[in-house]
Design an enzyme around this catalytic site. Structure first.
Site, mmCIF file in Angstrom:
data_model
loop_
_atom_site.group_PDB
_atom_site.id
_atom_site.type_symbol
_atom_site.label_atom_id
_atom_site.label_comp_id
_atom_site.label_asym_id
_atom_site.label_seq_id
_atom_site.Cartn_x
_atom_site.Cartn_y
_atom_site.Cartn_z
ATOM 1 N N ASP A 67 -37.567 -35.885 4.682
ATOM 2 C CA ASP A 67 -38.629 -34.880 4.789
ATOM 3 C C ASP A 67 -39.970 -35.393 4.279
ATOM 4 O OD1 ASP A 67 -37.775 -34.995 2.160
ATOM 5 O OD2 ASP A 67 -37.060 -32.937 2.080
ATOM 6 N N ASN A 136 -31.959 -23.727 -5.133
ATOM 7 C CA ASN A 136 -31.468 -22.638 -4.280
ATOM 8 C C ASN A 136 -30.487 -23.153 -3.229
ATOM 9 O OD1 ASN A 136 -33.129 -24.028 -2.549
ATOM 10 N ND2 ASN A 136 -34.573 -22.358 -2.177
ATOM 11 N N HIS A 138 -30.956 -25.828 -1.277
ATOM 12 C CA HIS A 138 -31.528 -26.463 -0.089
ATOM 13 C C HIS A 138 -31.200 -27.948 -0.046
ATOM 14 C CE1 HIS A 138 -35.472 -27.155 -2.422
ATOM 15 N NE2 HIS A 138 -35.195 -28.354 -1.972
ATOM 16 N N GLU A 143 -34.418 -24.736 3.911
ATOM 17 C CA GLU A 143 -34.406 -23.630 2.956
ATOM 18 C C GLU A 143 -33.399 -22.557 3.368
ATOM 19 O OE1 GLU A 143 -35.808 -23.930 0.190
ATOM 20 O OE2 GLU A 143 -37.979 -24.085 0.230
HETATM 21 C C1 GLP Z 1 -37.190 -31.415 -2.925
HETATM 22 C C2 GLP Z 1 -36.652 -32.322 -1.827
HETATM 23 C C3 GLP Z 1 -35.143 -32.348 -1.808
HETATM 24 C C4 GLP Z 1 -34.611 -32.547 -3.210
HETATM 25 C C5 GLP Z 1 -35.053 -31.396 -4.070
HETATM 26 C C6 GLP Z 1 -34.491 -31.443 -5.470
HETATM 27 O O1 GLP Z 1 -37.297 -30.105 -2.546
HETATM 28 N N1 GLP Z 1 -37.136 -31.941 -0.541
HETATM 29 O O2 GLP Z 1 -34.702 -33.379 -0.925
HETATM 30 O O3 GLP Z 1 -33.201 -32.634 -3.182
HETATM 31 O O4 GLP Z 1 -36.471 -31.457 -4.138
HETATM 32 O O5 GLP Z 1 -35.281 -32.261 -6.260
HETATM 33 P P1 GLP Z 1 -34.931 -32.728 -7.714
HETATM 34 O O6 GLP Z 1 -33.996 -33.865 -7.542
HETATM 35 O O7 GLP Z 1 -36.246 -33.153 -8.305
HETATM 36 O O8 GLP Z 1 -34.326 -31.586 -8.429
#
Ligand code: GLP
Length: 250
Positions: A67, A136, A138, A143
């Site tokens: 992404d 959440n 995702h 989402e």
């Molecule tokens: C973002 C990314 C996800 C990632 C998520 C969790 O939203 N798009 O791919 O898994 O953050 O991030 P973190 O590892 O900092 O908790």
């Protein structure tokens, strides 16, 4: 789903890096699906260390990232292209042309989504897809919503995600409101999926991913339908699932 329980973040990073490295040893031209966020930073460090020790080469590896924030330039220090350069690509021998991240500045975002999905034809099936987990539930930026969205698409970020990711920006107002994300279709076609999770703020999402109903309100729950998923998580992230009786291997 194979669940590997680790003591802490460092152990999780080592275990997950070993799985990714094993894939590259087995198939030097492997297609890796890569993720951003704070969770994979440690495992990328481990991969860099293996490369610097001379035991791992990315010379033939191809990568496709999940992404990108819509509206951020690749040079913006919170863009996911910038993240990948600084946390992995600039420190290994990967060819720049073999790395793929959606273009957050594409004038026609829909066309960019189509271009990204067409990569599946060019690159072939992803050998291993790395995923972090949003609080959440995702995955990528898929989402919670009424349906699982299959193709790459432009998504409106939820308040929970904006709030969680605000820590990386000067203020919450600076967090982009939209992103381009690989859809559930591209993620699920991977031969193998590796999920990493760390910390108690992921315990509910991990629990729902493993034990909840397959429901687009928890996008990661779709992974229950994939035949080859490994979750590598620390004790804090696994706490609720273990309490509920899920068995793990150490
Ligand atoms: C973002 C990314 C996800 C990632 C998520 C969790 O939203 N798009 O791919 O898994 O953050 O991030 P973190 O590892 O900092 O908790």
């Amino acid at each position: 789903m194979r669940i590997i329980a680790c003591k802490d973040y460092a152990e999780m990073s080592c275990a997950a890096a070993n799985i990714l490295a094993a894939q590259i040893y087995l198939k030097p031209q492997a297609v890796l699906g890569l993720a951003t966020g704070s969770t994979p930073v440690g495992l990328y460090k481990e991969l860099i260390a293996k490369h610097e020790a001379g035991v791992l080469s990315f010379a033939q590896v191809r990568t496709v990232n999940l992404d990108e924030y819509k509206g951020l330039a690749p040079t913006h220090d919170q863009s996911y292209r910038y993240f990948m350069q600084h946390n992995l690509f600039d420190h290994i021998d990967i060819r720049p042309e073999n790395t793929n991240v959606p273009d957050g500045l594409a004038a026609d975002a829909e066309a960019e989504c189509g271009r990204y999905d067409a990569l599946r034809e060019t690159l072939g099936r992803t050998d291993i897809q790395l995923l972090g987990l949003g609080r959440n539930g995702h995955i990528g930026f898929n989402e919670p919503g009424p349906v699982f969205v299959k193709p790459t698409h432009v998504v409106d970020l939820t308040p929970s995600t904006i709030d969680a990711n605000a820590r990386f920006f000067a203020s919450q107002a600076d967090v982009p409101r939209q992103a381009i994300t690989m859809g559930i279709g591209y993620i699920m076609q991977a031969r193998q999926i590796l999920v990493v999770a760390s910390g108690s703020d992921k315990a509910e999402a991990v629990y729902q991913m493993i034990c909840g109903a397959v429901d687009p309100q928890v996008p990661a729950s779709i992974l229950q339908l994939h035949p080859n998923v490994t979750l590598v998580a620390d004790e804090a992230a696994l706490s609720k699932a273990v309490e509920a009786g899920v068995s793990v291997c150490g």
